[in-house]
Design a protein around this motif. Structure first.
Motif: not given
Length: 256
Positions: A176-178, A184-186, A232-233
């Protein structure tokens, strides 16, 4: 190592974003070239680095066809750089290594063997924290045998420099583009799909503590984690608080 052995080894694509990397990139690339596992490609993506990084990498690429350099048209951050490298990758496996970190020479050999034997989608290893000058601290971040989605929310134990993903088992891989915590998000995204991440508790990588780096600011990292939970979550407030409490406890333990 003979060609027949290399042919038997699945290709590993190593993903390295490059920005202001001239100080450490030589060591990083050499730690890949010194791998006992030989069937790899290293895809470095220049995120419009203003220093001498590109010239240094070009010299390595000219001498070793496994090393490739791609360029972003504008400075876009690590997530975009990694996604570009993933797009260009040809390997069965995707491995991540930042431009200031190092690998143990047997890292890929041991980890790919671990994954092939267990047909694992996602693995990570223990790692040692080193000083900015490369001196060893002896401080090892140990890892559990496995971790699931809920476990990772409470314990961000997975070091990006240690991760290997099996593209064939996982499917689509995109960050994700942050600007921070995109790794961590991946990991959360993959675990949400029902996979587990499997830990190999052997220190096979070296994480460099660089003063002033994004990841060195613990308060900012904590704020970004909260952002991941809520935005995000989309976790409930209660779930966010319990996850954050677990994260804070483990983060203090990890860096003590």
């Amino acid at each position: 190592m003979g060609d027949s052995i290399v042919e038997d080894q699945p290709l590993v694509s190593i993903i390295t974003p490059v920005y202001k990397a001239e100080k450490f990139i030589v060591e990083t690339i050499k730690s890949v070239q010194e791998q006992t596992y030989k069937n790899w490609e290293m895809i470095l993506v220049n995120d419009q680095s203003p220093d001498n990084s590109v010239d240094i990498i070009n010299k390595f690429a000219a001498a070793d066809s496994r090393i490739r350099l791609a360029h972003l048209e504008e400075n876009s951050g690590a997530a975009v750089a990694r996604n570009k490298a993933i797009e260009l990758s040809k390997g069965k496996y995707i491995a991540f290594l930042d431009s200031d970190d190092l690998w143990h020479p047997e890292k890929l050999m041991k980890q790919i063997d671990f994954m092939e034997k267990g047909e694992l989608p996602f693995s990570f290893t223990a790692y040692e924290i080193m000083e900015e000058n490369g001196s060893h601290t002896g401080k090892i971040v140990h890892v559990p045998e496995s971790i699931d989605y809920d476990g990772l929310l409470k314990n961000t134990i997975i070091g990006c420099l240690t991760v290997v993903l099996n593209k064939e088992l996982i499917g689509h891989i995109e960050m994700v583009n942050i600007r921070t915590r995109q790794d961590f998000v991946l990991w959360l995204d993959i675990l949400k799909r029902g996979h587990l991440a499997y830990g190999l508790d052997e220190p096979l990588a070296y994480y460099r503590k660089v003063e002033g780096s994004i990841s060195s600011n613990k308060l900012k990292t904590a704020k970004r984690n909260w952002y991941v939970y809520r935005k995000i979550e989309k976790l409930s407030l209660l779930k966010s608080i319990t996850s954050f409490t677990g994260y804070a406890y483990h983060a203090i333990k990890k860096h003590r």
